[in-house]
Motif scaffolding. Sequence first.
Motif, PDB file in Angstrom:
ATOM      1  N   ALA A 153       0.868  14.240   1.200  1.00 40.48           N
ATOM      2  CA  ALA A 153       0.256  13.009   0.973  1.00 40.48           C
ATOM      3  C   ALA A 153      -0.707  12.892   0.390  1.00 40.48           C
ATOM      4  O   ALA A 153      -1.935  13.207   0.494  1.00 40.48           O
ATOM      5  CB  ALA A 153       0.278  12.186   2.027  1.00 40.48           C
ATOM      6  N   LYS A 154      -0.628  11.827  -0.883  1.00 42.55           N
ATOM      7  CA  LYS A 154      -2.318  11.075  -0.839  1.00 42.55           C
ATOM      8  C   LYS A 154      -2.816   9.689  -0.236  1.00 42.55           C
ATOM      9  O   LYS A 154      -1.490   8.874  -0.198  1.00 42.55           O
ATOM     10  CB  LYS A 154      -2.325  10.901  -2.450  1.00 42.55           C
ATOM     11  CG  LYS A 154      -1.632  12.276  -3.359  1.00 42.55           C
ATOM     12  CD  LYS A 154      -3.045  12.817  -4.052  1.00 42.55           C
ATOM     13  CE  LYS A 154      -3.224  13.820  -4.733  1.00 42.55           C
ATOM     14  NZ  LYS A 154      -2.711  15.190  -3.889  1.00 42.55           N
ATOM     15  N   THR A 155      -3.918   9.015  -0.036  1.00 38.26           N
ATOM     16  CA  THR A 155      -3.644   7.862   0.845  1.00 38.26           C
ATOM     17  C   THR A 155      -3.530   7.060  -0.232  1.00 38.26           C
ATOM     18  O   THR A 155      -2.946   6.357   0.645  1.00 38.26           O
ATOM     19  CB  THR A 155      -5.512   8.000   1.015  1.00 38.26           C
ATOM     20  OG1 THR A 155      -5.853   8.147  -0.652  1.00 38.26           O
ATOM     21  CG2 THR A 155      -5.713   8.732   1.644  1.00 38.26           C
ATOM     22  N   ARG A 156      -3.299   7.096  -1.480  1.00 35.48           N
ATOM     23  CA  ARG A 156      -3.161   5.864  -2.128  1.00 35.48           C
ATOM     24  C   ARG A 156      -0.944   5.859  -2.244  1.00 35.48           C
ATOM     25  O   ARG A 156      -0.796   5.063  -2.859  1.00 35.48           O
ATOM     26  CB  ARG A 156      -3.702   6.186  -3.204  1.00 35.48           C
ATOM     27  CG  ARG A 156      -3.097   7.097  -4.354  1.00 35.48           C
ATOM     28  CD  ARG A 156      -3.550   7.028  -5.658  1.00 35.48           C
ATOM     29  NE  ARG A 156      -2.844   8.488  -6.573  1.00 35.48           N
ATOM     30  CZ  ARG A 156      -3.762   9.808  -6.341  1.00 35.48           C
ATOM     31  NH1 ARG A 156      -4.997   9.804  -5.769  1.00 35.48           N
ATOM     32  NH2 ARG A 156      -3.701  10.286  -6.989  1.00 35.48           N
ATOM     33  N   ASP A 157      -0.057   6.912  -1.287  1.00 36.35           N
ATOM     34  CA  ASP A 157       0.741   7.194  -1.198  1.00 36.35           C
ATOM     35  C   ASP A 157       1.323   5.701  -0.531  1.00 36.35           C
ATOM     36  O   ASP A 157       1.280   5.537   0.328  1.00 36.35           O
ATOM     37  CB  ASP A 157       1.907   8.313  -0.785  1.00 36.35           C
ATOM     38  CG  ASP A 157       2.862   8.658  -1.059  1.00 36.35           C
ATOM     39  OD1 ASP A 157       3.787   7.862  -0.654  1.00 36.35           O
ATOM     40  OD2 ASP A 157       3.182  10.016  -1.120  1.00 36.35           O
ATOM     41  N   PRO A 158       2.196   4.893  -0.969  1.00 36.72           N
ATOM     42  CA  PRO A 158       3.500   3.846  -0.284  1.00 36.72           C
ATOM     43  C   PRO A 158       3.550   4.356   0.970  1.00 36.72           C
ATOM     44  O   PRO A 158       3.931   3.643   2.430  1.00 36.72           O
ATOM     45  CB  PRO A 158       3.856   2.969  -1.410  1.00 36.72           C
ATOM     46  CG  PRO A 158       3.508   3.967  -2.550  1.00 36.72           C
ATOM     47  CD  PRO A 158       2.511   5.176  -2.163  1.00 36.72           C
ATOM     48  N   ALA A 159       4.333   5.161   0.882  1.00 38.58           N
ATOM     49  CA  ALA A 159       4.848   6.387   1.554  1.00 38.58           C
ATOM     50  C   ALA A 159       3.720   6.533   3.048  1.00 38.58           C
ATOM     51  O   ALA A 159       4.911   6.038   4.566  1.00 38.58           O
ATOM     52  CB  ALA A 159       5.893   7.600   1.526  1.00 38.58           C
ATOM     53  N   VAL A 160       2.981   6.692   3.161  1.00 34.61           N
ATOM     54  CA  VAL A 160       2.168   7.407   3.790  1.00 34.61           C
ATOM     55  C   VAL A 160       1.289   5.709   4.130  1.00 34.61           C
ATOM     56  O   VAL A 160       1.847   5.102   6.385  1.00 34.61           O
ATOM     57  CB  VAL A 160       0.642   7.747   3.334  1.00 34.61           C
ATOM     58  CG1 VAL A 160       0.090   8.227   4.016  1.00 34.61           C
ATOM     59  CG2 VAL A 160       1.226   9.065   2.997  1.00 34.61           C
ATOM     60  N   ALA A 161       1.655   4.867   4.055  1.00 34.40           N
ATOM     61  CA  ALA A 161       1.204   3.632   4.284  1.00 34.40           C
ATOM     62  C   ALA A 161       2.602   2.941   5.438  1.00 34.40           C
ATOM     63  O   ALA A 161       2.100   1.836   6.115  1.00 34.40           O
ATOM     64  CB  ALA A 161       0.417   2.487   3.232  1.00 34.40           C
ATOM     65  N   ALA A 162       3.512   3.217   4.951  1.00 36.34           N
ATOM     66  CA  ALA A 162       4.470   2.199   4.999  1.00 36.34           C
ATOM     67  C   ALA A 162       4.617   2.970   7.056  1.00 36.34           C
ATOM     68  O   ALA A 162       4.560   2.925   7.787  1.00 36.34           O
ATOM     69  CB  ALA A 162       5.519   2.512   4.668  1.00 36.34           C
ATOM     70  N   LEU A 163       3.987   4.635   6.768  1.00 37.85           N
ATOM     71  CA  LEU A 163       4.746   5.280   7.927  1.00 37.85           C
ATOM     72  C   LEU A 163       3.728   4.877   8.941  1.00 37.85           C
ATOM     73  O   LEU A 163       4.298   4.498  10.098  1.00 37.85           O
ATOM     74  CB  LEU A 163       4.609   6.801   8.343  1.00 37.85           C
ATOM     75  CG  LEU A 163       4.732   7.908   9.152  1.00 37.85           C
ATOM     76  CD1 LEU A 163       5.974   7.314   9.348  1.00 37.85           C
ATOM     77  CD2 LEU A 163       4.424   8.981   8.677  1.00 37.85           C
ATOM     78  N   TRP A 164       2.655   4.836   8.429  1.00 35.58           N
ATOM     79  CA  TRP A 164       1.491   4.094   9.824  1.00 35.58           C
ATOM     80  C   TRP A 164       1.851   2.887  10.031  1.00 35.58           C
ATOM     81  O   TRP A 164       1.575   2.817  10.932  1.00 35.58           O
ATOM     82  CB  TRP A 164      -0.534   4.558   8.836  1.00 35.58           C
ATOM     83  CG  TRP A 164      -0.987   3.679   9.494  1.00 35.58           C
ATOM     84  CD1 TRP A 164      -1.302   2.798   9.588  1.00 35.58           C
ATOM     85  CD2 TRP A 164      -2.267   4.349  10.597  1.00 35.58           C
ATOM     86  NE1 TRP A 164      -2.722   2.990  10.453  1.00 35.58           N
ATOM     87  CE2 TRP A 164      -3.187   3.791  10.656  1.00 35.58           C
ATOM     88  CE3 TRP A 164      -2.314   6.180  10.444  1.00 35.58           C
ATOM     89  CZ2 TRP A 164      -3.947   4.109  11.492  1.00 35.58           C
ATOM     90  CZ3 TRP A 164      -3.328   7.064  10.737  1.00 35.58           C
ATOM     91  CH2 TRP A 164      -4.107   6.003  11.602  1.00 35.58           C
TER      92      TRP A 164
END
Length: 156
Positions: free
Chosen positions: A6-17
């Motif tokens: 994942a890239k830090t700008r990926d909204p799925a990463v932010a959503a999981l966090w």
Amino acid sequence: WICNNAKTRDPAVAALWYTLYSGINRANIFLENIDAVPDMNDDTRKQYKAEARFLRAFYYFTLVECWGDVPFKTNSTEDAYNLAIPRTDKQEISDVIVSEMADAAETGLKSAADLAYKPGRISQSTAWGILARVYLFRAGEHYREDRNATQAEKKD
């Protein structure tokens, strides 16, 4: 798996966090307030506490599995100020995860049979299965990080 590619700008990463830390905060709020609930059976209270502690540990395990050292706290967020807390060493968090899961399985969680195999409840076998996964993850950390095992890792 989202954490590994994942890239830090990926909204799925932010959503999981966000989802994981929201779950941790809800578990913390629950644990801070459950003793104030009147007319609750002691066995039920003990089971609910064990389930909340297990879930909090599971959410932290997912964070450690994905990101390693992460911010760690076992009390609820009371206001929107000073939310930036430092990361805690993943080994320290993993020790808490193991302790919480094992203690929940031994002291408050019921067997799947005692729960009548109802969905939505956390059984002892669930906790033991996830705890085995935690141990397997920890056992392979030095391989993933391409380093020699520490003495602490050798004794686990």
